[in-house]
Scaffold this active site. Structure first.
Site, PDB file in Angstrom:
ATOM      1  CB  SER A  49      -0.889  -0.036   1.247  1.00  9.83           C
ATOM      2  OG  SER A  49      -1.674   1.124   1.333  1.00  9.83           O
ATOM      3  CE  LYS A  84      -4.837   0.095   0.312  1.00 16.70           C
ATOM      4  NZ  LYS A  84      -5.529  -0.698   1.335  1.00 16.70           N
ATOM      5  CE  LYS A 128      -4.109   3.857   1.978  1.00 19.37           C
ATOM      6  NZ  LYS A 128      -5.318   3.323   2.615  1.00 19.37           N
ATOM      7  CG  ASP A 176      -7.890   2.445   0.350  1.00 18.39           C
ATOM      8  OD1 ASP A 176      -9.062   2.871   0.397  1.00 18.39           O
ATOM      9  OD2 ASP A 176      -7.308   1.928   1.334  1.00 18.39           O
ATOM     10  CD  GLU A 207      -8.991  -0.760   0.467  1.00 22.51           C
ATOM     11  OE1 GLU A 207      -7.978  -0.907  -0.250  1.00 22.51           O
ATOM     12  OE2 GLU A 207      -8.965  -0.934   1.697  1.00 22.51           O
ATOM     13  CG  ASP A 259     -10.807  -0.779   4.720  1.00 22.89           C
ATOM     14  OD1 ASP A 259     -11.154  -1.199   5.831  1.00 22.89           O
ATOM     15  OD2 ASP A 259      -9.683  -0.258   4.544  1.00 22.89           O
ATOM     16  CE  LYS A 262      -7.490  -2.179   6.555  1.00 31.45           C
ATOM     17  NZ  LYS A 262      -7.472  -0.712   6.691  1.00 31.45           N
ATOM     18  N   GLY A 269      -4.282  -4.071   5.931  1.00 29.50           N
ATOM     19  CA  GLY A 269      -3.250  -3.803   6.932  1.00 29.50           C
ATOM     20  C   GLY A 269      -3.515  -2.503   7.653  1.00 29.50           C
TER      21      GLY A 269
HETATM   22  O1  OSB Z   1      -7.377   1.903   4.322  1.00 33.30           O
HETATM   23  O2  OSB Z   1      -6.257   0.138   4.129  1.00 33.30           O
HETATM   24  C1  OSB Z   1      -6.402   1.238   4.642  1.00 33.30           C
HETATM   25  C2  OSB Z   1      -3.371   2.110   6.804  1.00 33.30           C
HETATM   26  C3  OSB Z   1      -3.991   2.700   7.890  1.00 33.30           C
HETATM   27  C4  OSB Z   1      -5.364   2.831   7.881  1.00 33.30           C
HETATM   28  C5  OSB Z   1      -6.118   2.388   6.799  1.00 33.30           C
HETATM   29  C6  OSB Z   1      -5.500   1.779   5.719  1.00 33.30           C
HETATM   30  C7  OSB Z   1      -4.100   1.671   5.708  1.00 33.30           C
HETATM   31  C8  OSB Z   1      -3.338   1.107   4.607  1.00 33.30           C
HETATM   32  C9  OSB Z   1      -1.970   0.563   4.920  1.00 33.30           C
HETATM   33  O3  OSB Z   1      -3.709   1.108   3.462  1.00 33.30           O
HETATM   34  C10 OSB Z   1      -1.908  -0.905   4.791  1.00 33.30           C
HETATM   35  C11 OSB Z   1      -0.617  -1.425   5.375  1.00 33.30           C
HETATM   36  O4  OSB Z   1       0.383  -1.439   4.674  1.00 33.30           O
HETATM   37  O5  OSB Z   1      -0.579  -1.792   6.564  1.00 33.30           O
HETATM   38 MG    MG Z   2      -8.533   0.797   2.958  1.00 28.48          MG
END
Ligand code: OSB
Ligand code: MG
Length: 357
Positions: free
Chosen positions: A123, A149, A151, A176, A201, A226, A250, A278
């Site tokens: 991510s 992924k 953001k 995402d 996402e 999510d 998660k 994650g």
């Molecule tokens: O939306 O998936 C998410 C991290 C913190 C809060 C929300 C998210 C995330 C990540 C990081 O996308 C995922 C990771 O590498 O742990």
């Molecule tokens: Mg997410």
């Protein structure tokens, strides 16, 4: 624990992780799990502080000293406690680990998983500019990650994806939004269809499935939920109304390993692929993510990257590493599969509290 680089999403930026670790001790065995609330109530309503309170004043008192046959009983003991999923997951997962060690089985097998390796993605947060994003992505693509992924948020979306497709061809790519858009933004989101993303996402509100269903009808790109999905029943409802075609599971968001398993089962029966999300975990949280990902419905690469993606030095031994083919080998040892490095954990501990029977 300071992240190697700040991680930015549409809701904010994490720089230093305040990690709450739960150690569940029984019969001389320690089960460990990570409470991965963020520093503030930005992802869901929980924070490190609310989790500490919930654990000490409600969750631990419901568990401590109570005998059990199997860790699937623990979730039921929290029945009268609403929400607070990240806090409950931490305690429940620690007890699963404790149990797995007691019966001398790998945690993944106790959960009913069977994969010997899992597919890994990464991510990537919002960057200050496109050039630095591309440099980061290039490093991850080179090291073999099977999914990238990105953001996104309004103003950091279509052109960013266009540039990534231009530079990295057909690398498995997804976006995402962490709830940064409204249904009125459907035109912008539809423009992403041309890039063949694996999925988008959580484009819309954290508490919505209705507008997501309306949006999914207008998009070719599958929607993955999510934030909106808290338990197996939520997943069933979202699938039933067509709000998504993929679900990110998660352990923390859904309240623990039993709930994660139940959500997986619902999705598998409905033919909806899932992957493990994650929360910027240390190795302790990663170990649990790896274990749950061995269940058969986790058919898409998750966000459980190697320890080195976030940490100069993890608090487990060995650290989580990724093979050049973009997989993580599942440890075949009892419990969570990665030893907690007590010295490093103690060195970083700023506050601790023991609760005894
Ligand atoms: O939306 O998936 C998410 C991290 C913190 C809060 C929300 C998210 C995330 C990540 C990081 O996308 C995922 C990771 O590498 O742990
Ligand atoms: Mg997410």
């Amino acid at each position: 624990m300071k992240l190697l680089a700040p991680f930015e999403t549409s809701f904010g930026r994490e720089d230093v992780r305040r990690v709450l670790i739960v150690e569940a001790i029984g019969d001389g065995i320690s089960g460990f799990a990570e409470c991965c609330a963020l520093s503030g109530p930005f992802y869901n309503e929980e924070t490190v502080g609310t989790c500490w309170h919930m654990l000490r004043d409600f969750l631990i008192p419901a568990v401590i000293g109570r005998p059990f046959e199997h860790p699937s009983e623990i979730d039921g003991w929290f029945h009268g406690i609403r929400r607070n999923h990240i806090a409950r997951a931490a305690l429940e997962s620690a007890v699963w680990d404790l149990h797995a060690q007691a019966v001398q089985e790998p945690l993944f097998r106790v959960l009913g998983g069977s994969k010997t390796r899992i597919d890994v993605g990464v991510s990537v947060g919002i960057h200050p500019d496109l050039a630095s994003l591309c440099r980061t992505v290039e490093g991850f693509v080179r090291s073999g990650y099977r999914k990238v992924k990105i953001k996104i948020k309004p103003g950091w979306d279509v052109e960013v994806i266009r540039e990534l497709r231009r530079q990295f061809g057909d690398v498995p790519l997804m976006a995402d939004a962490n709830s940064a858009y409204r249904l009125q933004d459907a035109d912008t989101l539809r423009r992403l269809d041309e890039f063949g993303l694996m999925m988008i996402e959580q484009p819309l509100s954290h508490d919505d499935i209705i507008d997501h269903a309306a949006l999914q009808k207008q998009l070719k790109t599958p929607i993955c939920l999510d934030e909106s999905i808290h338990h197996a029943e939520d997943a069933r409802r979202a699938i039933a109304i067509g709000a998504c075609r993929v679900i990110n599971i998660k352990i923390a968001r859904v309240g623990g390993l039993l709930s994660a398993k139940a959500m997986h089962d619902v999705c598998l029966a409905a033919g909806v692929p899932v992957w493990c999300g994650g929360m910027l975990e240390t190795g302790i949280g990663r170990a649990h993510n790896i274990a749950i990902t061995t269940l058969p419905g986790f058919t898409l690469p998750g966000d459980t990257s190697a320890s080195s993606r976030y940490w100069a030095e993890d608090i487990i031994d060995p650290p989580v590493t990724m093979e050049p083919d973009g997989t993580i080998l599942v440890p075949q040892v009892a419990g969570r599969g990665y030893a907690v490095n007590r010295a490093r954990l103690d060195q970083r501990t700023v506050r601790s509290e023991a609760v005894r029977v």
